[in-house]
Design a protein around this motif. Structure first.
Motif, PDB file in Angstrom:
ATOM      1  N   ALA A   1      63.516  10.736  12.767  1.00 20.39           N
ATOM      2  CA  ALA A   1      64.890  10.878  13.245  1.00 20.39           C
ATOM      3  C   ALA A   1      65.627  12.046  12.601  1.00 20.39           C
ATOM      4  O   ALA A   1      66.738  12.365  13.019  1.00 20.39           O
ATOM      5  CB  ALA A   1      65.658   9.583  12.990  1.00 20.39           C
ATOM      6  N   TYR A   2      65.037  12.679  11.591  1.00 13.28           N
ATOM      7  CA  TYR A   2      65.775  13.722  10.861  1.00 13.28           C
ATOM      8  C   TYR A   2      64.858  14.853  10.510  1.00 13.28           C
ATOM      9  O   TYR A   2      63.777  14.693  10.067  1.00 13.28           O
ATOM     10  CB  TYR A   2      66.398  13.103   9.605  1.00 13.28           C
ATOM     11  CG  TYR A   2      67.403  13.971   8.891  1.00 13.28           C
ATOM     12  CD1 TYR A   2      68.645  14.219   9.438  1.00 13.28           C
ATOM     13  CD2 TYR A   2      67.106  14.500   7.652  1.00 13.28           C
ATOM     14  CE1 TYR A   2      69.591  14.983   8.758  1.00 13.28           C
ATOM     15  CE2 TYR A   2      68.049  15.259   6.975  1.00 13.28           C
ATOM     16  CZ  TYR A   2      69.280  15.498   7.514  1.00 13.28           C
ATOM     17  OH  TYR A   2      70.211  16.248   6.845  1.00 13.28           O
TER      18      TYR A   2
ATOM     19  N   TYR B   1      72.486   9.187  13.189  1.00 13.63           N
ATOM     20  CA  TYR B   1      71.646   9.420  12.011  1.00 13.63           C
ATOM     21  C   TYR B   1      72.169  10.622  11.215  1.00 13.63           C
ATOM     22  O   TYR B   1      72.251  10.578   9.990  1.00 13.63           O
ATOM     23  CB  TYR B   1      70.195   9.687  12.409  1.00 13.63           C
ATOM     24  CG  TYR B   1      69.440   8.498  12.943  1.00 13.63           C
ATOM     25  CD1 TYR B   1      69.506   7.249  12.326  1.00 13.63           C
ATOM     26  CD2 TYR B   1      68.618   8.629  14.058  1.00 13.63           C
ATOM     27  CE1 TYR B   1      68.785   6.165  12.807  1.00 13.63           C
ATOM     28  CE2 TYR B   1      67.893   7.546  14.543  1.00 13.63           C
ATOM     29  CZ  TYR B   1      67.977   6.324  13.917  1.00 13.63           C
ATOM     30  OH  TYR B   1      67.270   5.258  14.387  1.00 13.63           O
TER      31      TYR B   1
ATOM     32  N   LEU C   1      64.808   8.681   7.171  1.00 11.77           N
ATOM     33  CA  LEU C   1      64.997   9.291   8.502  1.00 11.77           C
ATOM     34  C   LEU C   1      63.850  10.220   8.865  1.00 11.77           C
ATOM     35  O   LEU C   1      63.445  10.275  10.025  1.00 11.77           O
ATOM     36  CB  LEU C   1      66.338  10.020   8.555  1.00 11.77           C
ATOM     37  CG  LEU C   1      67.577   9.103   8.474  1.00 11.77           C
ATOM     38  CD1 LEU C   1      68.851   9.933   8.442  1.00 11.77           C
ATOM     39  CD2 LEU C   1      67.595   8.115   9.627  1.00 11.77           C
TER      40      LEU C   1
ATOM     41  N   VAL D   1      68.813   2.611   6.673  1.00 10.68           N
ATOM     42  CA  VAL D   1      69.674   3.267   7.657  1.00 10.68           C
ATOM     43  C   VAL D   1      69.520   2.567   9.003  1.00 10.68           C
ATOM     44  O   VAL D   1      70.505   2.344   9.706  1.00 10.68           O
ATOM     45  CB  VAL D   1      69.333   4.771   7.778  1.00 10.68           C
ATOM     46  CG1 VAL D   1      70.136   5.422   8.900  1.00 10.68           C
ATOM     47  CG2 VAL D   1      69.581   5.475   6.456  1.00 10.68           C
ATOM     48  N   GLU D   2      68.305   2.210   9.340  1.00 13.01           N
ATOM     49  CA  GLU D   2      68.072   1.510  10.607  1.00 13.01           C
ATOM     50  C   GLU D   2      68.888   0.215  10.656  1.00 13.01           C
ATOM     51  O   GLU D   2      69.499  -0.113  11.666  1.00 13.01           O
ATOM     52  CB  GLU D   2      66.571   1.206  10.768  1.00 13.01           C
ATOM     53  CG  GLU D   2      66.189   0.742  12.148  1.00 13.01           C
ATOM     54  CD  GLU D   2      66.417   1.804  13.218  1.00 13.01           C
ATOM     55  OE1 GLU D   2      66.866   1.423  14.320  1.00 13.01           O
ATOM     56  OE2 GLU D   2      66.184   2.994  12.965  1.00 13.01           O
TER      57      GLU D   2
ATOM     58  N   LYS E   1      72.314   8.035  19.201  1.00 12.46           N
ATOM     59  CA  LYS E   1      71.710   7.587  17.944  1.00 12.46           C
ATOM     60  C   LYS E   1      71.303   8.758  17.041  1.00 12.46           C
ATOM     61  O   LYS E   1      71.504   8.694  15.824  1.00 12.46           O
ATOM     62  CB  LYS E   1      70.514   6.689  18.205  1.00 12.46           C
ATOM     63  CG  LYS E   1      70.108   5.908  16.974  1.00 12.46           C
ATOM     64  CD  LYS E   1      69.675   4.541  17.351  1.00 12.46           C
ATOM     65  CE  LYS E   1      69.657   3.611  16.190  1.00 12.46           C
ATOM     66  NZ  LYS E   1      69.208   2.299  16.570  1.00 12.46           N
TER      67      LYS E   1
END
Length: 131
Positions: free
Chosen positions: A130-131, A103, A125, A79-80, A99
């Motif tokens: 990030a998630y 995500y 993530l 994903v990055e 960002k």
């Protein structure tokens, strides 16, 4: 068909119809209607419409991303990578998003369109925070 046979057939049909409306404990039972299926696109766009964008992307702009993300994920990219080197950050000429929301959009698109990849996306993530 004789009159007797007709009466017996009618009685049997009536009994069958009565059985369909059988009651349980004095209360009539009904079969709940199934919810209509929600399309992948609708699930994705419903989630996308909850994201705050700088500008207003069209639905067609938003739905252009999931197939591209899937191709990249299927090719083994992260994903990055999608959002950086892959050039697949969800942004248009007159709109964009932060960002964290990007995500969320990737995760939502993956879950709606390509659920077989969702666990890997979610895990990546989560590992990155990030998630």
């Amino acid at each position: 068909m004789s009159r007797t046979a007709t009466v017996l057939l009618a009685a049997a049909l009536l009994a069958g119809l009565t059985a369909c409306g059988a009651s349980e404990g004095g209360k009539a039972t009904t079969t709940p209607k199934a919810e209509p299926a929600i399309s992948k696109e609708t699930r994705y766009l419903n989630a996308a419409h909850e994201i705050t964008f700088n500008g207003e992307p069209s639905d067609s702009e938003l739905t252009a991303f999931p197939p591209q993300w899937f191709s990249a994920l299927d090719a083994g990219h992260s994903v990055e990578w999608l959002l950086d080197d892959g050039g697949l950050y969800p942004i248009g000429d007159e709109w964009g998003t932060v960002k964290q929301d990007a995500y969320t959009l990737v995760a939502t698109g993956t879950k709606a369109y390509y659920p077989e990849n969702f666990d890997a996306v979610r895990d990546e993530l989560r590992e990155s925070g990030a998630y």
